[in-house]
Design a protein around this motif. Structure first.
Motif, PDB file in Angstrom:
ATOM      1  N   TRP A  20     -13.861  10.011  26.375  1.00 31.44           N
ATOM      2  CA  TRP A  20     -12.802   9.338  27.139  1.00 31.44           C
ATOM      3  C   TRP A  20     -11.420   9.755  26.668  1.00 31.44           C
ATOM      4  CZ3 TRP A  20     -15.361   4.041  25.942  1.00 31.44           C
ATOM      5  CH2 TRP A  20     -16.478   3.861  26.743  1.00 31.44           C
ATOM      6  N   GLN A  21     -11.273   9.971  25.377  1.00 32.25           N
ATOM      7  CA  GLN A  21     -10.007  10.347  24.742  1.00 32.25           C
ATOM      8  C   GLN A  21      -8.856   9.431  25.165  1.00 32.25           C
ATOM      9  OE1 GLN A  21      -9.351  14.507  25.469  1.00 32.25           O
ATOM     10  NE2 GLN A  21     -10.974  15.119  24.077  1.00 32.25           N
ATOM     11  N   PRO A  22      -8.969   8.145  24.885  1.00 32.97           N
ATOM     12  CA  PRO A  22      -7.915   7.216  25.313  1.00 32.97           C
ATOM     13  C   PRO A  22      -6.562   7.510  24.676  1.00 32.97           C
ATOM     14  CG  PRO A  22      -9.418   6.134  23.794  1.00 32.97           C
ATOM     15  CD  PRO A  22     -10.009   7.485  24.123  1.00 32.97           C
ATOM     16  N   TRP A  23      -6.548   8.191  23.527  1.00 32.89           N
ATOM     17  CA  TRP A  23      -5.284   8.512  22.866  1.00 32.89           C
ATOM     18  C   TRP A  23      -4.461   9.519  23.656  1.00 32.89           C
ATOM     19  CZ3 TRP A  23     -10.144   9.469  20.935  1.00 32.89           C
ATOM     20  CH2 TRP A  23     -10.582  10.785  20.996  1.00 32.89           C
ATOM     21  N   GLU A  24      -5.089  10.246  24.583  1.00 29.81           N
ATOM     22  CA  GLU A  24      -4.355  11.205  25.401  1.00 29.81           C
ATOM     23  C   GLU A  24      -3.425  10.502  26.395  1.00 29.81           C
ATOM     24  OE1 GLU A  24      -4.286  14.545  25.243  1.00 29.81           O
ATOM     25  OE2 GLU A  24      -5.648  14.534  23.520  1.00 29.81           O
ATOM     26  N   ASN A  25      -3.749   9.281  26.787  1.00 32.77           N
ATOM     27  CA  ASN A  25      -2.955   8.547  27.763  1.00 32.77           C
ATOM     28  C   ASN A  25      -1.994   7.552  27.127  1.00 32.77           C
ATOM     29  OD1 ASN A  25      -4.232   9.826  29.932  1.00 32.77           O
ATOM     30  ND2 ASN A  25      -5.961   8.423  29.770  1.00 32.77           N
ATOM     31  N   SER A  26      -2.050   7.410  25.813  1.00 28.94           N
ATOM     32  CA  SER A  26      -1.167   6.456  25.149  1.00 28.94           C
ATOM     33  C   SER A  26       0.240   7.022  25.093  1.00 28.94           C
ATOM     34  CB  SER A  26      -1.667   6.188  23.731  1.00 28.94           C
ATOM     35  OG  SER A  26      -2.948   5.622  23.770  1.00 28.94           O
ATOM     36  N   THR A  27       1.199   6.256  25.591  1.00 27.66           N
ATOM     37  CA  THR A  27       2.590   6.726  25.593  1.00 27.66           C
ATOM     38  C   THR A  27       3.485   5.855  24.738  1.00 27.66           C
ATOM     39  OG1 THR A  27       3.111   5.395  27.534  1.00 27.66           O
ATOM     40  CG2 THR A  27       2.361   7.650  27.929  1.00 27.66           C
TER      41      THR A  27
END
Length: 69
Positions: A20-27
């Motif tokens: 999922w790599q949720p850290w890629e969407n964290s801004t």
């Protein structure tokens, strides 16, 4: 395990999260209000160091005032 996670379940969850790599969407915060709010996240609430600093500044100012006389 005490929390109910077996090694297999832990490995599967780790694999899913990596996919999922949720850290890629964290801004993080974008607005000034949001940035101001999160700027104090690590603050633990101690005021004593600030009072010591203020006391030292006042002491220095008083000493300078006495030296000018």
């Amino acid at each position: 395990m005490a929390n109910g996670w077996t090694p297999e379940r832990r490995a599967r969850q780790a694999e899913l999260i990596r996919s999922w790599q949720p850290w890629e969407n964290s801004t993080g915060p974008v607005t000034k209000e949001g940035k101001a709010k999160v700027a104090s996240n690590a603050w633990k609430g101690g005021i004593r160091p600030k009072l010591r600093e203020l006391s030292g500044l006042l002491r220095d100012m008083e000493q300078q005032r006495k030296n000018q006389r």
